[in-house]
Structures are given as structure tokens and as C-alpha cells.
Motif scaffolding. Structure first.
Motif, PDB file in Angstrom:
ATOM      1  N   VAL A   5       0.836  -1.192   0.000  1.00 47.83           N
ATOM      2  CA  VAL A   5       0.000   0.000   0.000  1.00 47.83           C
ATOM      3  C   VAL A   5       0.876   1.249   0.000  1.00 47.83           C
ATOM      4  N   PRO A   6       0.541   2.236  -0.823  1.00 47.26           N
ATOM      5  CA  PRO A   6       1.305   3.475  -0.809  1.00 47.26           C
ATOM      6  C   PRO A   6       0.939   4.326   0.398  1.00 47.26           C
ATOM      7  N   GLY A   7       1.939   4.973   0.969  1.00 46.65           N
ATOM      8  CA  GLY A   7       1.706   5.854   2.101  1.00 46.65           C
ATOM      9  C   GLY A   7       2.676   7.019   2.084  1.00 46.65           C
ATOM     10  N   ARG A   8       2.287   8.082   2.787  1.00 47.67           N
ATOM     11  CA  ARG A   8       3.099   9.303   2.863  1.00 47.67           C
ATOM     12  C   ARG A   8       3.788   9.373   4.213  1.00 47.67           C
ATOM     13  N   VAL A   9       5.092   9.585   4.193  1.00 46.05           N
ATOM     14  CA  VAL A   9       5.881   9.684   5.423  1.00 46.05           C
ATOM     15  C   VAL A   9       5.566  11.011   6.100  1.00 46.05           C
ATOM     16  N   VAL A  23       3.703   6.681   8.926  1.00 49.74           N
ATOM     17  CA  VAL A  23       3.237   6.784   7.541  1.00 49.74           C
ATOM     18  C   VAL A  23       1.715   6.863   7.526  1.00 49.74           C
ATOM     19  N   ASP A  24       1.205   7.785   6.702  1.00 47.66           N
ATOM     20  CA  ASP A  24      -0.235   7.983   6.543  1.00 47.66           C
ATOM     21  C   ASP A  24      -0.684   7.276   5.265  1.00 47.66           C
ATOM     22  N   VAL A  42      10.675  12.830   4.980  1.00 51.00           N
ATOM     23  CA  VAL A  42       9.323  13.275   5.332  1.00 51.00           C
ATOM     24  C   VAL A  42       8.687  13.924   4.106  1.00 51.00           C
ATOM     25  N   GLY A  43       7.433  13.579   3.834  1.00 48.52           N
ATOM     26  CA  GLY A  43       6.704  14.125   2.694  1.00 48.52           C
ATOM     27  C   GLY A  43       6.742  13.243   1.467  1.00 48.52           C
TER      28      GLY A  43
END
Length: 124
Positions: A5-9, A23-24, A42-43
Motif C-alpha cells: 500500500v502506498p503511504g506518505r511519510v 506513515v499515513d 518526510v513528505g
């Protein structure tokens, strides 16, 4: 089923000598190991499987994939706690994917059994 699953740090730190990230995943936040992507920042977005960030991903691809997973009801399958879901179906608690419950047909008796188990536990 286990998905990558892709997630944003959203945060990076260290835990017991291991580089970790918060991770969101489209509203679900989990801790993820960054040992395979030590330069992830981050990001940035990454594909995560069983708690490990495996590959960097561009933002557009990550958003499209998360949207598709949400439409298919796969995020709650991957991240949802079955006890929390059963409680939500019984009206006992909030669940982050509550909107998806109304859109999915119940599988043959499985969901009903979970709801019954939660209701019994609440009565005791």
C-alpha cells in the motif's frame, strides 16, 4: 490478503537502532520500517508491505492507488481491526471505514457472527 500500500511519510525517527517512520495511508497511520529505503524523507511516498517501506513512489501514483483501494474496500481489509469493525457494525463504536460498511454486502454469515460475538461480550 496482504497488499503493498502506498503511504506518505509524516515523521521519521529511530526505535531500538532501526530507522522508522510514521506513515499515513489515506487516513490510517502506522509505524513502518525504513531499513530498505534509508534515504526516504518526510513528505515522500513509498510502497509499504508488511510494515516495510519497499519502494519510493511519486505522489500522483500514490493518490490514485489509495483512491482505488478505498473504492474497492481494500483499505479496511488491509488495515481494519476485525473486532473494531464488528463493534461498528453493531453500533457500539466508531470505525474509520464506517462509510464502506454500508456499501458492502455481508458475506455469508461471517459478519453476522462477528456482530453476535461483540454483542455477547458487551452483555457480560
Amino acid at each position: 490478503m496482504c497488499l503493498a500500500v502506498p503511504g506518505r511519510v509524516i515523521d521519521i525517527g529511530e526505535k531500538d537502532g532501526t530507522r522508522m517512520a510514521t506513515v499515513d495511508f489515506g487516513g490510517v497511520v502506522k509505524e513502518v520500517c525504513l531499513e530498505y529505503l534509508p534515504d526516504l524523507q518526510v513528505g515522500e511516498y513509498a510502497i509499504v508491505h508488511v510494515g516495510f517501506a519497499l519502494q519510493r513512489l511519486d505522489e500522483e501514483s500514490a493518490r490514485q492507488t489509495l483512491e482505488l483501494f478505498a473504492q474497492l474496500g481494500m483499505l479496511q481489509e488491509e488495515f481494519g481491526d476485525p473486532w473494531e469493525r464488528a463493534a461498528a457494525e453493531a453500533g457500539a463504536a466508531d470505525w474509520p471505514f464506517a462509510d464502506d460498511i454500508a456499501e458492502q454486502p455481508r458475506q455469508a454469515g461471517e459478519a453476522r457472527d462477528s456482530v453476535d460475538a461483540v454483542q455477547e461480550a458487551q452483555q457480560q
